[in-house]
Write a protein that holds these residues in place. Structure first.
Motif, PDB file in Angstrom:
ATOM      1  N   THR A  76     176.488  -1.194 121.596  1.00  0.00           N
ATOM      2  CA  THR A  76     175.440  -2.457 121.647  1.00  0.00           C
ATOM      3  C   THR A  76     175.683  -3.419 121.837  1.00  0.00           C
ATOM      4  OG1 THR A  76     174.873  -1.935 119.608  1.00  0.00           O
ATOM      5  CG2 THR A  76     173.665   0.044 120.587  1.00  0.00           C
ATOM      6  N   GLN A  77     174.689  -4.301 122.041  1.00  0.00           N
ATOM      7  CA  GLN A  77     174.494  -5.526 121.188  1.00  0.00           C
ATOM      8  C   GLN A  77     174.084  -5.940 120.058  1.00  0.00           C
ATOM      9  OE1 GLN A  77     175.153  -7.250 124.357  1.00  0.00           O
ATOM     10  NE2 GLN A  77     173.039  -8.749 125.128  1.00  0.00           N
ATOM     11  N   ALA A  78     173.502  -5.202 119.080  1.00  0.00           N
ATOM     12  CA  ALA A  78     173.847  -5.301 117.909  1.00  0.00           C
ATOM     13  C   ALA A  78     175.290  -5.792 117.937  1.00  0.00           C
ATOM     14  CB  ALA A  78     173.311  -4.315 117.003  1.00  0.00           C
ATOM     15  N   TRP A  79     176.051  -4.742 117.951  1.00  0.00           N
ATOM     16  CA  TRP A  79     177.443  -4.579 117.688  1.00  0.00           C
ATOM     17  C   TRP A  79     178.128  -6.201 118.235  1.00  0.00           C
ATOM     18  CZ3 TRP A  79     180.302  -2.187 114.436  1.00  0.00           C
ATOM     19  CH2 TRP A  79     179.688  -0.461 113.677  1.00  0.00           C
ATOM     20  N   GLU A  80     177.799  -6.138 119.426  1.00  0.00           N
ATOM     21  CA  GLU A  80     178.756  -7.836 119.892  1.00  0.00           C
ATOM     22  C   GLU A  80     177.904  -9.095 119.133  1.00  0.00           C
ATOM     23  OE1 GLU A  80     180.381  -8.441 122.210  1.00  0.00           O
ATOM     24  OE2 GLU A  80     180.698  -6.368 123.006  1.00  0.00           O
ATOM     25  N   ALA A  81     176.820  -8.821 118.668  1.00  0.00           N
ATOM     26  CA  ALA A  81     176.573  -9.949 117.593  1.00  0.00           C
ATOM     27  C   ALA A  81     176.994 -10.056 116.566  1.00  0.00           C
ATOM     28  CB  ALA A  81     174.732  -9.930 117.296  1.00  0.00           C
ATOM     29  N   PHE A  82     177.133  -8.596 116.045  1.00  0.00           N
ATOM     30  CA  PHE A  82     178.245  -8.394 114.523  1.00  0.00           C
ATOM     31  C   PHE A  82     178.939  -8.422 115.036  1.00  0.00           C
ATOM     32  CE2 PHE A  82     181.296  -5.509 112.583  1.00  0.00           C
ATOM     33  CZ  PHE A  82     181.054  -5.591 111.403  1.00  0.00           C
ATOM     34  N   ILE A  83     180.025  -8.881 115.410  1.00  0.00           N
ATOM     35  CA  ILE A  83     181.363  -9.511 116.014  1.00  0.00           C
ATOM     36  C   ILE A  83     181.660 -11.055 115.844  1.00  0.00           C
ATOM     37  CG2 ILE A  83     183.313  -9.696 117.227  1.00  0.00           C
ATOM     38  CD1 ILE A  83     182.555  -7.270 118.412  1.00  0.00           C
ATOM     39  N   GLN A  84     180.320 -11.625 116.288  1.00  0.00           N
ATOM     40  CA  GLN A  84     180.299 -12.700 116.547  1.00  0.00           C
ATOM     41  C   GLN A  84     179.998 -13.691 115.208  1.00  0.00           C
ATOM     42  OE1 GLN A  84     181.505 -14.453 119.056  1.00  0.00           O
ATOM     43  NE2 GLN A  84     181.635 -12.963 119.814  1.00  0.00           N
ATOM     44  N   ARG A  85     179.180 -12.634 114.443  1.00  0.00           N
ATOM     45  CA  ARG A  85     178.557 -13.066 112.976  1.00  0.00           C
ATOM     46  C   ARG A  85     179.922 -12.623 111.804  1.00  0.00           C
ATOM     47  NH1 ARG A  85     174.144  -9.888 114.084  1.00  0.00           N
ATOM     48  NH2 ARG A  85     175.337  -8.125 112.142  1.00  0.00           N
ATOM     49  N   VAL A  86     180.803 -11.863 112.011  1.00  0.00           N
ATOM     50  CA  VAL A  86     181.070 -11.859 111.508  1.00  0.00           C
ATOM     51  C   VAL A  86     183.088 -12.554 111.589  1.00  0.00           C
ATOM     52  CG1 VAL A  86     183.685 -10.266 110.478  1.00  0.00           C
ATOM     53  CG2 VAL A  86     181.237  -9.160 111.161  1.00  0.00           C
ATOM     54  N   ALA A  87     183.061 -12.832 112.455  1.00  0.00           N
ATOM     55  CA  ALA A  87     184.130 -14.090 112.943  1.00  0.00           C
ATOM     56  C   ALA A  87     183.249 -15.598 112.428  1.00  0.00           C
ATOM     57  CB  ALA A  87     184.316 -14.087 114.632  1.00  0.00           C
ATOM     58  N   ASP A  88     182.640 -15.516 112.116  1.00  0.00           N
ATOM     59  CA  ASP A  88     181.857 -16.801 112.116  1.00  0.00           C
ATOM     60  C   ASP A  88     181.762 -17.300 110.236  1.00  0.00           C
ATOM     61  OD1 ASP A  88     180.540 -19.647 111.880  1.00  0.00           O
ATOM     62  OD2 ASP A  88     179.114 -18.984 112.600  1.00  0.00           O
ATOM     63  N   PRO A  89     182.790 -17.386 109.975  1.00  0.00           N
ATOM     64  CA  PRO A  89     183.164 -18.308 108.534  1.00  0.00           C
ATOM     65  C   PRO A  89     181.269 -18.722 107.804  1.00  0.00           C
ATOM     66  CG  PRO A  89     184.777 -19.851 109.460  1.00  0.00           C
ATOM     67  CD  PRO A  89     183.439 -19.281 110.285  1.00  0.00           C
ATOM     68  N   GLU A  90     180.279 -19.729 108.701  1.00  0.00           N
ATOM     69  CA  GLU A  90     179.276 -19.799 108.105  1.00  0.00           C
ATOM     70  C   GLU A  90     178.747 -18.564 107.884  1.00  0.00           C
ATOM     71  OE1 GLU A  90     177.775 -23.115 110.441  1.00  0.00           O
ATOM     72  OE2 GLU A  90     179.867 -24.335 110.500  1.00  0.00           O
TER      73      GLU A  90
END
Length: 120
Positions: A76-90
């Motif tokens: 789902t799009q939620a998992w795509e967003a999750f990947i981006q959030r985890v990869a962002d140190p901020e």
């Protein structure tokens, strides 16, 4: 000089607009995103949800990514967003081990999880 209505050519080796070199932080985040995507794919092949990497970035609600009958990853799009959030140190809490300066630790952890998923 270009004729009226024509644009000047940038010439060979000259980056065009929108292709500026990536900053080290962005390059590292993109690499981390790629590793996370690979990890999720490995866990999906095992029909298992990916593990939670830290307490400050919650895993998405709903179905975990899966592999379809045609062999493609379904998420789902939620998992795509999750990947981006985890990869962002901020996006990590200040006291999280993956916060500012912690991407190398996160990358090592994800590589270990990818290997563990292969071995199972």
């Amino acid at each position: 000089a270009p004729a009226a209505g024509e644009e000047a050519s940038a010439g060979p080796g000259t980056p065009s607009v929108g292709s500026a070199p990536l900053a080290d932080g962005e390059r590292s985040s993109r690499y981390t995103s790629g590793l996370l995507s690979l990890m999720i794919q490995k866990y999906a092949k095992r029909a298992r949800p990916p593990p939670r990497l830290c307490a400050c970035v919650a895993s998405p609600q709903g179905p975990a990514p899966s592999i379809g009958a045609d062999g493609s990853l379904s998420q789902t799009q939620a998992w795509e967003a999750f990947i981006q959030r985890v990869a962002d140190p901020e996006c990590h809490a200040r006291n999280c081990e993956f916060a500012q300066g912690g991407l190398p630790r996160l990358q090592r952890q994800v590589l270990l999880l990818i290997q563990a998923a292969k071995d199972q």
